[in-house]
Design an enzyme around this catalytic site. Structure first.
Site, PDB file in Angstrom:
ATOM      1  N   ASP A   1      -6.008 -17.376  -4.341  1.00  0.00           N
ATOM      2  CA  ASP A   1      -5.187 -18.250  -3.503  1.00  0.00           C
ATOM      3  C   ASP A   1      -3.710 -18.089  -3.853  1.00  0.00           C
ATOM      4  O   ASP A   1      -3.369 -17.421  -4.838  1.00  0.00           O
ATOM      5  CB  ASP A   1      -5.661 -19.709  -3.703  1.00  0.00           C
ATOM      6  CG  ASP A   1      -5.489 -20.534  -2.445  1.00  0.00           C
ATOM      7  OD1 ASP A   1      -4.635 -20.186  -1.611  1.00  0.00           O
ATOM      8  OD2 ASP A   1      -6.207 -21.552  -2.299  1.00  0.00           O
TER       9      ASP A   1
ATOM     10  N   ASP B   1      -6.161 -23.327   6.934  1.00  0.00           N
ATOM     11  CA  ASP B   1      -7.558 -23.578   6.559  1.00  0.00           C
ATOM     12  C   ASP B   1      -8.358 -24.077   7.758  1.00  0.00           C
ATOM     13  O   ASP B   1      -7.898 -24.955   8.499  1.00  0.00           O
ATOM     14  CB  ASP B   1      -7.630 -24.678   5.487  1.00  0.00           C
ATOM     15  CG  ASP B   1      -7.034 -24.232   4.171  1.00  0.00           C
ATOM     16  OD1 ASP B   1      -6.532 -23.091   4.089  1.00  0.00           O
ATOM     17  OD2 ASP B   1      -7.066 -25.035   3.228  1.00  0.00           O
TER      18      ASP B   1
HETATM   19  C1  GLA Z   1      -6.244 -23.489  -0.011  1.00  0.00           C
HETATM   20  C2  GLA Z   1      -7.123 -22.427   0.629  1.00  0.00           C
HETATM   21  C3  GLA Z   1      -8.483 -23.009   0.956  1.00  0.00           C
HETATM   22  C4  GLA Z   1      -9.147 -23.544  -0.310  1.00  0.00           C
HETATM   23  C5  GLA Z   1      -8.221 -24.551  -0.976  1.00  0.00           C
HETATM   24  C6  GLA Z   1      -8.731 -24.953  -2.335  1.00  0.00           C
HETATM   25  O1  GLA Z   1      -5.930 -24.515   0.870  1.00  0.00           O
HETATM   26  O2  GLA Z   1      -6.505 -21.916   1.790  1.00  0.00           O
HETATM   27  O3  GLA Z   1      -9.312 -22.031   1.564  1.00  0.00           O
HETATM   28  O4  GLA Z   1      -9.412 -22.471  -1.162  1.00  0.00           O
HETATM   29  O5  GLA Z   1      -6.902 -24.028  -1.144  1.00  0.00           O
HETATM   30  O6  GLA Z   1      -7.879 -25.825  -3.010  1.00  0.00           O
END
Ligand code: GLA
Length: 426
Positions: free
Chosen positions: A170, A231
């Site tokens: 990430d 997301d």
């Molecule tokens: C980000 C990523 C998500 C997930 C969260 C976890 O938002 O884009 O897919 O992994 O972090 O904290």
């Protein structure tokens, strides 16, 4: 004159197509050369459904713990998920203890993962599956656990020692774009140096877009897949936003995808709470057209037979996993209808028609066959099968004909077109 299906093509036709494929391989950007993700990764990822639930006392069945992953591993095998291709069982954020250990290594939370990640990996491997894990290029993960900045080599080696097979990396809490870009590149090389085969799943472009246009040629050289957009959540709005983003940027992102490197529109939320049946069909069909990694985020212990059948639909998975590895695109948008198409191996095509209208009943739409696949998808004719929402052999269509279909509001109809050749009689 007689029509026959494509697999009986004469030798020179096969040779010609082989040469075209070789040429395409040479012309497209080079992928990360780790031999992995030759087709989009398939598996399960905990985030969308289970988030950062740390409360194992009150919610033992849905907190992020080794028990959750062991249960999912068992079901992936016993309920046929592995058989249709879902192979990677992936841990997302919130698996870590709040501090590194005395030797600076990341460690799993000892209460929630008493056996540690190595033992979990052994268990997952004993089921014939692979294990994915999560870390962050910056100082902290998005949920605030230790980041990998300053420890890339150590963390890569730790994951390799544990027997991890995929890393989702990430991009939260990074000091600068430079750190972000260099960190993503460095980790790719660090994983490679461990000598273990580890699929490298990035979010690099997602974090770059607010500053500048990502260099996808670069990204493809370092990552096996990469998130571009927000997301996913368990809602129709979210699925629509992802599809809108993808079609509006398709000139920039579609040609970059191919064996070894894929655009990642995020998890499949089929089998959860937010999507109607037609909307679930839309997600499955369009994720197949987009050559997207198929990472489900749902509860395999409680999933409806209908959602399970959709996620396990072999014909749709075959489109997603097509060895030609070309991502599809939106061909046309008119009057609240979108037509998407994707070239497949053996001169076949996948075509998806979406009804964007959120009012009324099923709407008719007529596709002029000649307009598909740059005019060659069905030339001189093809056999068409409707795959979704239900399978129907529609028979032979001529290039000059048209195909009439009906699509439910927010739903999608997915077709496969198999080319037919003309055999000359002596
Ligand atoms: C980000 C990523 C998500 C997930 C969260 C976890 O938002 O884009 O897919 O992994 O972090 O904290």
């Amino acid at each position: 004159m007689k029509l026959r299906s494509r697999d009986q093509r004469p030798g020179w036709v096969l040779m010609f197509h082989f040469l075209v494929l070789v040429l395409c391989e040479i012309l497209v950007a080079r992928a990360l050369d780790n031999g992995l993700a030759r087709t989009p990764t398939m598996g399960w990822l905990h985030w969308e459904r289970f988030l950062c639930n740390l409360n194992c006392k009150e919610e033992p069945d849905s907190c992020i713990s080794e028990q959750l992953f062991m249960q999912m591993a068992e079901l992936m095998v016993s309920d046929g998920w592995k058989d249709v291709g879902y192979e990677y069982l992936c841990i997302d954020d919130c698996w870590m203890a709040p501090q590194r250990d005395s030797e600076n290594r990341l460690q799993a939370d000892p209460q929630r993962f008493p056996g540690g990640i190595r033992r979990l990996a052994n268990y997952v491997h004993s089921k014939g599956l692979k294990l994915g894990i999560y870390a962050d290029v910056g100082n902290k993960t998005c949920a605030g656990f230790p980041g990998s900045f300053g420890h890339y080599d150590l963390d890569a080696q730790t994951f390799a020692d544990w027997g991890v097979d995929l890393l989702k990396f990430d991009g939260c809490y990074c000091d600068s774009i430079n750190h972000l870009e260099n960190g993503y590149k460095y980790m790719s090389l660090a994983l490679n140096r461990t000598g273990r085969s580890i699929v490298y799943s990035c979010e690099w472009p997602l974090y770059l877009w607010p500053f500048h246009k990502p260099n996808y040629t670069d990204i493809r050289q370092y990552c096996n897949h990469w998130r571009n957009f927000d997301d996913v959540s368990d809602s129709w709005q979210s699925i629509n936003d992802i599809l809108d983003w993808t079609s509006s940027r398709q000139e920039e992102i579609v040609d970059v995808a191919g064996p070894g490197g894929w655009n990642d529109p995020d998890m499949l939320v089929i089998g959860n709470f937010g999507l109607s049946w037609d909307q679930q069909v839309t997600q499955m069909a369009l994720w197949a057209i987009m050559a997207a990694p198929l990472l489900m985020s749902n509860d395999l212990r409680q999933i409806s037979p209908q959602a399970k059948a959709l996620l396990q639909n072999k014909d749709v998975i075959a489109i997603n996993q097509d060895p030609l590895g070309k991502q599809g695109y939106c061909l046309r948008k008119e009057d609240n209808t979108e037509v998407w198409e994707r070239p497949l191996s053996n001169l076949a095509w996948a075509v998806a028609v979406r009804n964007l209208q959120e009012i009324g009943g099923p709407r008719s739409y007529t596709i002029t066959i000649v307009s598909l696949g740059h005019g060659v998808a069905c030339n001189p004719g093809c056999f068409i099968t409707q795959l979704l929402p239900v399978k129907k052999e529609l028979g032979f269509y001529e290039w000059t004909s048209s195909l009439k279909t009906q699509i439910n509001p927010t739903g999608t109809v997915l077709f496969r077109l198999e080319a037919a050749t003309i055999v000359q009689k002596n």
